[in-house]
Design an enzyme around this catalytic site. Structure first.
Site, mmCIF file in Angstrom:
data_model
loop_
_atom_site.group_PDB
_atom_site.id
_atom_site.type_symbol
_atom_site.label_atom_id
_atom_site.label_comp_id
_atom_site.label_asym_id
_atom_site.label_seq_id
_atom_site.Cartn_x
_atom_site.Cartn_y
_atom_site.Cartn_z
ATOM 1 N N ASP A 160 1.951 5.715 3.572
ATOM 2 C CA ASP A 160 0.898 6.102 2.621
ATOM 3 C C ASP A 160 0.149 7.373 3.035
ATOM 4 O O ASP A 160 0.181 7.775 4.201
ATOM 5 C CB ASP A 160 -0.145 4.980 2.524
ATOM 6 C CG ASP A 160 0.399 3.735 1.851
ATOM 7 O OD1 ASP A 160 1.616 3.675 1.594
ATOM 8 O OD2 ASP A 160 -0.401 2.827 1.596
ATOM 9 N N HIS A 211 -0.942 6.812 -5.184
ATOM 10 C CA HIS A 211 -1.897 6.060 -4.361
ATOM 11 C C HIS A 211 -3.317 6.533 -4.669
ATOM 12 O O HIS A 211 -4.150 6.591 -3.789
ATOM 13 C CB HIS A 211 -1.495 6.320 -2.897
ATOM 14 C CG HIS A 211 -2.172 5.483 -1.851
ATOM 15 N ND1 HIS A 211 -2.358 4.123 -1.956
ATOM 16 C CD2 HIS A 211 -2.678 5.825 -0.629
ATOM 17 C CE1 HIS A 211 -2.959 3.677 -0.857
ATOM 18 N NE2 HIS A 211 -3.164 4.704 -0.051
ATOM 19 N N HIS A 215 -8.123 8.623 -2.666
ATOM 20 C CA HIS A 215 -8.339 7.458 -1.819
ATOM 21 C C HIS A 215 -9.736 6.843 -1.839
ATOM 22 O O HIS A 215 -10.271 6.441 -0.796
ATOM 23 C CB HIS A 215 -7.973 7.796 -0.366
ATOM 24 C CG HIS A 215 -7.295 6.672 0.361
ATOM 25 N ND1 HIS A 215 -7.989 5.649 0.970
ATOM 26 C CD2 HIS A 215 -5.996 6.393 0.556
ATOM 27 C CE1 HIS A 215 -7.130 4.811 1.514
ATOM 28 N NE2 HIS A 215 -5.911 5.227 1.271
ATOM 29 N N HIS A 310 1.378 5.167 7.885
ATOM 30 C CA HIS A 310 0.759 6.347 7.259
ATOM 31 C C HIS A 310 1.405 7.590 7.861
ATOM 32 O O HIS A 310 1.309 7.789 9.083
ATOM 33 C CB HIS A 310 -0.749 6.351 7.518
ATOM 34 C CG HIS A 310 -1.467 5.201 6.860
ATOM 35 N ND1 HIS A 310 -1.565 3.960 7.444
ATOM 36 C CD2 HIS A 310 -2.075 5.107 5.651
ATOM 37 C CE1 HIS A 310 -2.214 3.142 6.617
ATOM 38 N NE2 HIS A 310 -2.538 3.806 5.526
HETATM 39 ZN ZN LIG Z 1 -4.018 4.776 1.862
#
Ligand SMILES: [Zn+2]
Length: 347
Positions: A160, A211, A215, A310
């Protein structure tokens, strides 16, 4: 005479006590301590002290000199918690100390030699892992995907918050050499800033979901401003689509945080929402040796499913090859999620 001296002393001590009130050292300590205490990504997010929160508050009303003074005082392993924010295009021109802090972190990361973490054979022929496709049909998959319906011995690697200017490509190289495909959940602003990296991810056969734009905690945002939360989902998705020229109907909520309205909205947009059932804890474990130890413990539970990484963190790049070797040692197959094309879209 005495009177005027007293006044001068009072003035001086008042000035120095004002100068001492730099709120950032305390805020950074609160962030580090909340991170260390949190047991899950969602708990970490709820602390209100994530680097994302701190930098958003700094952008709203911050003092760059004071913030820099506090950041410069951190030892590199603590500073690393704030690296993604220092690198973020959103903060690029706001901090005069940014380049020197990033240089300090580069030196910090260079001291790790991950070949000592696990014995990975140097022969590229030994670097192979089975790679399977799991087809996900957005028209029938209504529920959130947490384990991906994978079978024993199957693991889906998900990454991510990228694409990162350098780390995403280094991870791609490792995946290429091991024959591994993964599913990336990119942030809109990142894909917008570096679409070429996103296209390289796609070109290597990986799947790319979105996503959000940058964020936020979407349920928290939705409580204050629902249209803004929905716009985060749309804007993030469109930015990824604009970068890669393709639309994957895959989405992951930042921090895995959602509510009924948002989940319904995502489904109504034809998106499948992905969670995870294995957290690498890379948002907390910044030492590669500790991260790898945690990964070994996760794999030793023998569960199939989705693991969260990540691609913006250096420790993830450093452990990725030893991690793949651990998968191989435990006879895992890797899985990439691919969308079933709707009949209308088939040639
Ligand atoms: Zn994230």
């Amino acid at each position: 005479m005495f009177k005027s001296i007293t006044v001068v002393i009072i003035a001086a001590s008042t000035a120095s006590s004002f100068a001492a009130v730099n709120p950032y050292p305390m805020a950074l300590r609160a962030s580090l301590s909340a991170n260390a205490k949190s047991q899950s990504l969602n708990e970490w997010e709820s602390s209100g002290f994530t680097p994302h929160d701190l930098f958003a508050r700094f952008r709203a009303q911050g003092n760059a000199a004071e913030f820099c003074e506090a950041l410069v005082a951190l030892p590199p392993r603590d500073l690393a918690l704030f690296e993604a924010e220092l690198e973020s295009p959103l903060n690029q021109r706001l901090l005069p100390c940014r380049d020197s802090l990033l240089g300090k972190l580069e030196n910090h990361w260079n001291q790790f030699n991950t070949t000592t973490l696990l014995d990975v054979p140097t022969d590229p022929e030994a670097h192979r892992l089975p790679s399977l496709e799991k087809v996900v049909d957005p028209t029938t998959t209504r529920a959130t995907v947490a384990t991906g319906g994978l079978e024993k011995g199957e693991i889906a690697i998900t990454l991510d918050d990228g694409p990162h200017p350098t780390r995403t490509r280094r991870i791609l190289e490792i995946f290429k050499s091991w024959g591994v495909r993964a599913t990336f959940f990119e942030l809109g602003f990142q894909a917008h800033a570096r679409p070429k990296v996103s296209r390289d991810v796609l070109a290597q056969g990986h799947s790319i979901g979105s996503h959000s734009w940058d964020h936020p905690n979407l349920p928290a945002l939705a409580e204050k401003d629902l249209p803004a939360a929905l716009a985060q989902i749309d804007r993030g998705r469109k930015a990824v689509e604009a970068a890669i020229g393709e639309n994957f109907p895959f989405f992951r909520f930042p921090y895995g945080a959602t509510n009924e309205i948002l989940s319904k909205y995502v489904t109504d947009q034809g998106l499948v929402s992905f969670l995870w059932n294995m957290d690498s804890m890379d948002w907390k474990l910044r030492d590669p040796a500790e991260l790898l130890k945690g990964l070994a413990a996760i794999l030793d539970q023998g569960k199939p499913g989705i693991i969260l990484f990540h691609d913006i963190h250096e420790q993830d790049v450093l452990v990725m090859e030893p991690f793949l070797q651990m998968l191989k040692d435990r006879a895992y197959s890797t899985v990439v999620f691919v969308p079933r094309k709707s009949p209308a879209l088939l040639p």
